[in-house]
Every structure is written in structure tokens, then in C-alpha cells.
Scaffold this motif. Structure first.
Motif, short mmCIF file in Angstrom:
data_model
loop_
_atom_site.label_atom_id
_atom_site.label_comp_id
_atom_site.label_asym_id
_atom_site.label_seq_id
_atom_site.Cartn_x
_atom_site.Cartn_y
_atom_site.Cartn_z
N VAL A 153 0.83 -1.22 0.00
CA VAL A 153 0.00 0.00 0.00
C VAL A 153 0.86 1.26 0.00
O VAL A 153 0.37 2.36 0.25
N GLY A 154 2.15 1.08 -0.27
CA GLY A 154 3.01 2.26 -0.49
C GLY A 154 3.81 2.72 0.71
O GLY A 154 4.41 3.80 0.68
N ILE A 155 3.84 1.90 1.77
CA ILE A 155 4.64 2.29 2.94
C ILE A 155 6.12 2.05 2.65
O ILE A 155 6.50 0.95 2.27
N LYS A 156 6.95 3.07 2.85
CA LYS A 156 8.38 2.94 2.58
C LYS A 156 9.22 3.00 3.85
O LYS A 156 10.43 2.76 3.82
N GLU A 157 8.59 3.36 4.96
CA GLU A 157 9.30 3.43 6.25
C GLU A 157 8.65 2.43 7.17
O GLU A 157 7.47 2.55 7.51
N ILE A 158 9.40 1.42 7.58
CA ILE A 158 8.82 0.36 8.41
C ILE A 158 9.73 0.06 9.61
O ILE A 158 10.92 -0.21 9.45
N THR A 159 9.11 0.12 10.79
CA THR A 159 9.83 -0.25 12.02
C THR A 159 9.52 -1.69 12.38
O THR A 159 8.35 -2.09 12.39
N LEU A 160 10.55 -2.46 12.66
CA LEU A 160 10.38 -3.82 13.19
C LEU A 160 10.58 -3.73 14.70
O LEU A 160 11.67 -3.40 15.16
N ALA A 161 9.52 -3.98 15.44
CA ALA A 161 9.57 -3.76 16.89
C ALA A 161 9.62 -5.07 17.66
O ALA A 161 8.80 -5.97 17.44
N ASP A 162 10.59 -5.15 18.57
CA ASP A 162 10.68 -6.30 19.48
C ASP A 162 9.88 -5.95 20.74
O ASP A 162 10.41 -5.78 21.82
N THR A 163 8.59 -5.86 20.55
CA THR A 163 7.67 -5.37 21.58
C THR A 163 7.83 -6.11 22.90
O THR A 163 7.72 -5.52 23.98
N ALA A 164 8.07 -7.41 22.82
CA ALA A 164 8.11 -8.22 24.03
C ALA A 164 9.52 -8.48 24.53
O ALA A 164 9.70 -9.22 25.50
N GLY A 165 10.52 -7.87 23.89
CA GLY A 165 11.89 -8.06 24.37
C GLY A 165 12.38 -9.49 24.21
O GLY A 165 13.01 -10.05 25.09
N LEU A 166 12.10 -10.11 23.07
CA LEU A 166 12.43 -11.52 22.87
C LEU A 166 13.48 -11.76 21.78
O LEU A 166 13.90 -12.89 21.57
N ALA A 167 13.90 -10.71 21.12
CA ALA A 167 14.81 -10.89 19.97
C ALA A 167 16.19 -11.32 20.42
O ALA A 167 16.65 -10.94 21.49
N ASN A 168 16.86 -12.11 19.60
CA ASN A 168 18.28 -12.39 19.81
C ASN A 168 19.05 -11.96 18.56
O ASN A 168 18.48 -11.83 17.48
N PRO A 169 20.35 -11.70 18.73
CA PRO A 169 21.14 -11.08 17.66
C PRO A 169 21.17 -11.87 16.35
O PRO A 169 21.20 -11.27 15.27
N ARG A 170 21.15 -13.18 16.45
CA ARG A 170 21.18 -13.97 15.22
C ARG A 170 19.87 -13.84 14.47
O ARG A 170 19.83 -13.67 13.24
N GLN A 171 18.77 -13.94 15.23
CA GLN A 171 17.43 -13.79 14.64
C GLN A 171 17.28 -12.42 13.98
O GLN A 171 16.74 -12.30 12.88
N VAL A 172 17.78 -11.39 14.66
CA VAL A 172 17.70 -10.03 14.11
C VAL A 172 18.44 -9.99 12.77
O VAL A 172 17.91 -9.51 11.77
N TYR A 173 19.67 -10.53 12.77
CA TYR A 173 20.44 -10.49 11.53
C TYR A 173 19.70 -11.20 10.41
O TYR A 173 19.56 -10.68 9.30
N GLU A 174 19.20 -12.38 10.71
CA GLU A 174 18.60 -13.19 9.65
C GLU A 174 17.29 -12.60 9.14
O GLU A 174 17.05 -12.53 7.92
N LEU A 175 16.45 -12.11 10.03
CA LEU A 175 15.17 -11.51 9.60
C LEU A 175 15.41 -10.22 8.81
O LEU A 175 14.84 -10.02 7.73
N VAL A 176 16.28 -9.37 9.36
CA VAL A 176 16.52 -8.08 8.71
C VAL A 176 17.20 -8.27 7.36
O VAL A 176 16.85 -7.63 6.37
N ASN A 177 18.16 -9.18 7.33
CA ASN A 177 18.86 -9.46 6.09
C ASN A 177 17.87 -9.90 5.00
O ASN A 177 17.90 -9.41 3.86
N MET A 178 16.98 -10.80 5.37
CA MET A 178 15.97 -11.30 4.42
C MET A 178 15.06 -10.15 3.95
O MET A 178 14.82 -9.97 2.76
#
Lengths: 311, 311
Positions: free
Chosen positions: B180-205
């Protein structure tokens, strides 16, 4: 895509680097009990004590008794639960310390050399060259005993007396250590000054230049950067992380002073990253609860995740 | 060798995500003053308030006044000190919120969609599909105004209701937002559950699949992992980090609850890594001292490095 190691080893330094800074007197039996609880939790490398002059570090005056007691409980653990391969390590400050450590029956002796002359003189009251000769002597003393001499490079990422430390200065000390046959080397951020990029670049360079050396990393959690430093350290090839159960260490008299990075935080993060640690987090928590009782204070604020709604 | 970005932008969320959790009532003038102090420190993207129903978030009932007041002080800053380009952002919960935000004169409206149905229903009382239609409506309402609609994907790294979130679930929401044309997107770890490897892999993808989208990352400092997550996030290509001055946010009633990662810690780390932030740390510290005064509590334990001798 980044590569991650299949497994990482924790070198637990709490009994030595943690307890030596505690204001309360910890009994020899309590120290032995701590080592037992750590081994039960799956920790396989433990820096148990320090063979230095009792006037310099009175908390470590019972080093011989700690090692012999630890040997006893580890033998029981092996017989009863099949726990094997726990490396008992101890720091030694000079030739006399090395001799005491060898006689006491340690598996590994840690010798510290600073990356800056200023810190080496303040810490060891001698030049880097003199410290390196002591390491060489220690290697000779340990020859044929099966005991490993580990080198630790203090202030490898910055010096409180001198400021910046050039990578070449660290390389020089690492090269000298490797030159006398040291294969296990800890790079210590003694002053809590490392940043993740610096860690990656220094470790990457050293791992390439010294492929025969197993590097370990030792961080204090200054400004919350310890885990970030560990992540880039393992990206650069390190497979041994030093940490302290409950974040023991730092300066208990300074509220909020940065202690050693907490073993439980390292284990939690790396296990969540799918990296094998072979450590039982529940048993580690039991160990922390026991420690809090005998120290009479909370070791770490637990930080639960927040379920706050909008981000 | 790893590549690092030349510069990283901080999106300051303290005035919104921080203050909405404060037990004390913060006056409209104090909120405006906070925005002014942040802009003076060099912060160029500020989530200033939230256009939601005052019954839902009473602390944000003065959203219009905050925006108009912030506009006023930013105009003075521009005239007197040449401060330019501060993006004033506000969250909106629904169509009414978007209309209010547009009428108030924001530069950017943030719309939150969760990666899990369970969290979206708990947080927004509607399905992900309904939330996405609201985003589409917001885009239509903002058409021609020059106002940017930012999407925020809540619980992108794990959900307190559902547990694990598959990368495909995040991709689906991101894809719908981009569609729908959104070009600015925040990925939020709302629950404080992210780990560095997961962040790298999701963001990279996601960065590879959506090269036209500018991703931002939003972490809470659960278990000390926020800075490590930020490091691997920027390794994967993110150049916008959300943070909160003084670590405002989290739950002030729970001691040690993980708040948002602190802006000053992010700035300190990235500047030490040689990454341009264009933020004056001393002015940021002034802002924190002022905040501590009006909130009547210490915001963060300062953690000095330790000069402890042996490692």
C-alpha cells in the motif's frame, strides 16, 4: 550470510575474578561449593582462585585448599553423575605463584600481561618484558606436567592509564606469548572500553595471524556493550567467552559499577541464538540464588521482557 | 571483513513510548521542552506523541498541543541556531487519530500492525487485515499532504501471547505494508524476545526482499541484549535505530523491567564504533538530567568501566 559457531565454551571466572572483589569474607567451603554448583550446571572451565601473595589479595589466601577441595568434589561428581572434563584453572602472579599452583594440582595456570607498559607496571610492578619472561619461566616449570599455561592480555581494548591501545601493541604481546608456546590466550577488556567494531577487527586480525591460538574474550558490562562485544567476537572466530556467574566482580562499593558480563546472560543469549553451550540454565539460576544468600545481596536485577502494547 | 554503515539515524521515541508509561503526569510544557532538548542535542526524528483516544492513553490527551508547541520551539531553534530537518512523528490508532495527526501538523504518522493475530487483537482490538486496511486509509488521507505514513510491525521477533513468530509472518505484514506504499517500516521487538542472530537473519531477508523500504529497529533491553541486537541489525543493513532517552519506557512499577534501549547507550556505542550520529552526547546528558528532575527518579544507573587489575 554470517556464520555462527556450532558451540561456544564458557570460562567461568566468578570464583576468582568475582569473589576477589567481594567485601564479605567467603569461606573456603563456600568457594568449593560454588565450584561444585557451577560444574553441576555444566560449566567445564572454571577459574577457581588466584595464587598471589595473601597481602595483595587476602580473599585468595586459601588457594591451595580451594583447589584440593574442588578436586575432591569434582571426583565425587564424576563418580556419581559422570561429570567429566572440568578444567580447574588458577591465576598466578609470579614464579612462586606458578610453583604453588602446580603443586596444588591445577589443570591450567593463567598469567596476565598487559598491552600497555603503564598498566603492566601498575598491576604487576614490572615491565611487559619482565612479565613475558615470567610466562616463559612458567612454561618451563609446567613442561611435562600436562598443565596448560594460559596467557591473558589485560587492557587489550583500551587502558585507563594510557587511553587507546593500538592493535599492533596487542599483536606484539600475543606474538610474544605465542612465541614461548602459549596456545590459550584471553583478550581482556579490563577497563570496559571495548566496542563491537573494535572487537571484531582486533579479533579477526589476531585469529588470522595466529591460527594455532585459541582466543578467549573477557568483557565487563560497561554501558551495556558486553553482549554486543561477544557477538562480534564470535563472528570474528572466538569460541571461548569468559564470564562471571551473577555478574560477580566489578566494584561492589560503586553502585552500578560494571562487573564482569554475567554467565547467565551469555548463556541465555547464545542458547537463544542456537549455539550449543551445554549449560543447564535452571541449575545456573540455583547457583545464583545460593550465591545471593551467602553474599547477602541481590546480584542482578532480572529484566523481564515488556509486553507494552504499542511498540 | 564486515562492513559498517557510515551513519545511523536515531528515531527518538521517549516522548511517546517513554512518557506514556510514566506514573507522574507530565505537563504539556514539559513534553514540549523535552522535544526541544532532544532537537538541541541533534536528534532529527522524534516520535512526539500519540493520537489515540484519551480514555485509552490519558497521558497523550494533549497530542495537538504537544505538536503545535513543538512546531513553535522548532521554528525558534531553526531561526536562532539553524536547526533544520527535525521530523515530528506521532502514533495514530485509527482513522480518527490519523485525521487529528494530519490536522495537528505532524511530519509522519506511525500505524502499528502486529505480526501475530493474537497481539493485534489484544493491542488494537481488530484483526491484522483490519489494521492493514486502516493503514491503507491513512495512506489515502495523507496523499498530497507530504506527510509520511510509517508502518510499525509489533512483536516482530516474538509474541508474549503466541511465542515464536515465523519470519514468513513478518514478511507477510511487511509485504502488505509495502504493497500500500509504505516505505518506512519499524520492526519492533515489543516483548523483548529478539536475539542477535534472529535479528540479523530476519533483517537481512527483509532488506533483500524490500530494497525500497527503509527499515528501523526497535528493541527493549531485556537481558542486556538490545545493543547486541542493534549491532547485528546494522550489519544486516538497517540505518535507523529507535531508542528512548534515559531508557524511558518499560514499566516503571516493575523494578528492573526492561525499558526501551537508551538513546545515550546507542549513541555512545555507535560513535565509539566510528559511525556518524550527529548527536551531542553532552547535550543528551543535560536532557537526561532535566528528565530525572521532572520525573523525580534516576533514569539509568551509570556504569563506569572498571579498572580492576587482573582482568
Amino acid at each position: 550470510m554470517l556464520q555462527w559457531p556450532a558451540g561456544v565454551l564458557v570460562r567461568e571466572v566468578g570464583p576468582r575474578d568475582g569473589l576477589q572483589n567481594e567485601p564479605r569474607t567467603i569461606s573456603t567451603d563456600q568457594k568449593i561449593r560454588l565450584i561444585e554448583l557451577l560444574a553441576r550446571a555444566g560449566v567445564r572451565a572454571i577459574e577457581a582462585t588466584s595464587f598471589v601473595h595473601p597481602r595483595a589479595v587476602p580473599q585468595m589466601a586459601d588457594a591451595e585448599e580451594v583447589i584440593s577441595g574442588a578436586r575432591r568434589v569434582l571426583a565425587v561428581l564424576e563418580a556419581q553423575e559422570g561429570v567429566q572434563g572440568v578444567v580447574l584453572s588458577a591465576l598466578a602472579g609470579n614464579r612462586r605463584g606458578v610453583e604453588r599452583a602446580l603443586a596444588a594440582g591445577v589443570d591450567e595456570v593463567v598469567m596476565v600481561v598487559s598491552a600497555s607498559e603503564e598498566h603492566n607496571r601498575a598491576n604487576m610492578r614490572m615491565s611487559i618484558g619482565q612479565s613475558l619472561r615470567q610466562v616463559e619461566e612458567a612454561v618451563a616449570l609446567a613442561m611435562g606436567t600436562g598443565v596448560v599455561i594460559r596467557g591473558a592480555v589485560a587492557v587489550a581494548f583500551g587502558c585507563p592509564y594510557r587511553g587507546e591501545i593500538r592493535p599492533a601493541e596487542v599483536r606484539e604481546v600475543v606474538g610474544a606469548l605465542a612465541g614461548v608456546g602459549i596456545k590459550e590466550i584471553t583478550l581482556a577488556d579490563t577497563a570496559g572500553l571495548a566496542n563491537p567494531r573494535q572487537v571484531y577487527e582486533l579479533v579477526n586480525m589476531l585469529c588470522r595471524e595466529y591460527p594455532a591460538v585459541n582466543f578467549a574474550l573477557h568483557f565487563h558490562d560497561a554501558r551495556g556493550m558486553a553482549l554486543a562485544n561477544i557477538v562480534t567476537g564470535i563472528q570474528a572466530g572466538v569460541k571461548i567467552i569468559e564470564s562471571s556467574v551473577g555478574g560477580l566482580g566489578g566494584c561492589p562499593f560503586i553502585p552500578g559499577a560494571a562487573g564482569n558480563v554475567a554467565t547467565e546472560d551469555v548463556v541465555y543469549m547464545l542458547q537463544r541464538m542456537g549455539i550449543e553451550m551445554a549449560i543447564d540454565r535452571h541449575r545456573l539460576e540455583d547457583c545464583i540464588s545460593w550465591l545471593e544468600e551467602i553474599l547477602g545481596r541481590k546480584l542482578r536485577e532480572r529484566k523481564p521482557g515488556c509486553t507494552n502494547s504499542t511498540g
